[in-house]
Design a protein around this motif. Structure first.
Motif, PDB file in Angstrom:
ATOM      1  N   LEU A  53      -1.624   3.903 -20.965  1.00 10.62           N
ATOM      2  CA  LEU A  53      -2.287   3.577 -22.223  1.00 10.62           C
ATOM      3  C   LEU A  53      -1.407   2.580 -22.959  1.00 10.62           C
ATOM      4  N   GLN A 133      -8.244   1.871 -29.072  1.00 11.50           N
ATOM      5  CA  GLN A 133      -7.481   2.836 -28.288  1.00 11.50           C
ATOM      6  C   GLN A 133      -5.988   2.531 -28.322  1.00 11.50           C
ATOM      7  N   GLN A 134      -5.647   1.254 -28.367  1.00 19.40           N
ATOM      8  CA  GLN A 134      -4.234   0.889 -28.436  1.00 19.40           C
ATOM      9  C   GLN A 134      -3.629   1.303 -29.778  1.00 19.40           C
ATOM     10  N   GLU A 171     -11.878  10.856 -29.130  1.00 19.38           N
ATOM     11  CA  GLU A 171     -10.760  10.275 -28.401  1.00 19.38           C
ATOM     12  C   GLU A 171      -9.791  11.357 -27.912  1.00 19.38           C
ATOM     13  N   ARG A 174     -11.481  12.871 -24.953  1.00 12.51           N
ATOM     14  CA  ARG A 174     -11.496  11.930 -23.827  1.00 12.51           C
ATOM     15  C   ARG A 174     -10.154  11.886 -23.109  1.00 12.51           C
ATOM     16  N   HIS A 175      -9.063  11.962 -23.860  1.00  7.74           N
ATOM     17  CA  HIS A 175      -7.729  11.840 -23.270  1.00  7.74           C
ATOM     18  C   HIS A 175      -6.980  13.171 -23.276  1.00  7.74           C
TER      19      HIS A 175
END
Length: 213
Positions: A53, A133-134, A171, A174-175
């Protein structure tokens, strides 16, 4: 178990990943730093499929920009980084605070776009810069660093709007398989005063609480 490390050493060729924050394996406790000038990467292991990531480099700050808040807040940590994407470059600020003279271990995690003229953080504006996302990966890294430096602390995080809180929840879900085993995430349910329960997918939470196990 995941271990986040900062030391730099030379590694065997097969382990020669350019990382700022790495995870130890059974055979090695160190990873090589860094990749690029504008971003670094996390490497997550624990299964046959490894992934990375991207995250931004951060700059730790003092409290001079937050003097207006120091009468009622203690700023435990502050930093900045720059979002770079399709709509330009934006300075983002992250700050970890608690009420003035509050001695408990609960802190608030805040972040948003920095307004250099007003010296305030806008936590409502939507950048839509193509790097969401970053940005979240960077904030997650900052949060974990703080908790590791203050292992008895807990971090409270809530979106500026219910929609943004739900976005953060998606998020996390998701992760979820990438979250270090020593990190505990709770979700707040305000309805009927349920309070904090362990994070579970499929439940709408109003806020989150992060701590180390």
């Amino acid at each position: 178990m995941c271990w986040r490390l900062r030391r730099k050493i030379n590694l065997p060729f097969e382990n020669r990943f350019a990382l700022q924050f790495g995870i130890a394996t059974k055979s090695s406790k160190y990873w090589l730093s860094t990749l690029g000038q504008t971003q670094t990467y996390w490497l997550f292991t624990g299964s046959d499929n490894c992934m990375t990531l991207p995250k931004y480099q951060i700059q730790q700050l003092g409290t001079s920009d937050y003097e207006a808040y120091l009468t009622f807040l203690d700023v435990a940590y502050a930093c900045r980084f720059f979002s770079s994407g399709k709509n330009g470059d934006f300075q983002l600020r992250v700050f970890i605070t608690r009420p003035k003279d509050y001695t408990d271990v609960y802190y608030n995690l805040g972040f948003g776009v920095w307004d250099s003229e007003k010296h305030t953080v806008d936590d409502v504006v939507e950048l839509k810069n193509g790097d969401f996302q970053q940005i979240l990966a960077t904030i997650a890294s900052i949060s974990l660093d703080f908790l590791e430096a203050n292992p008895k602390a807990s971090l409270y995080a809530e979106g500026s709007t219910p929609a943004r809180t739900r976005l953060y929840q998606r998020e996390i879900t998701r992760h979820r398989h990438l979250i270090p085993e020593n990190l505990q995430i709770y979700g707040l349910i305000r309805d009927k005063d349920v309070g904090f329960i362990e994070f579970q997918p499929g439940i709408n939470f109003d806020a989150f609480l992060l701590s180390l196990k």
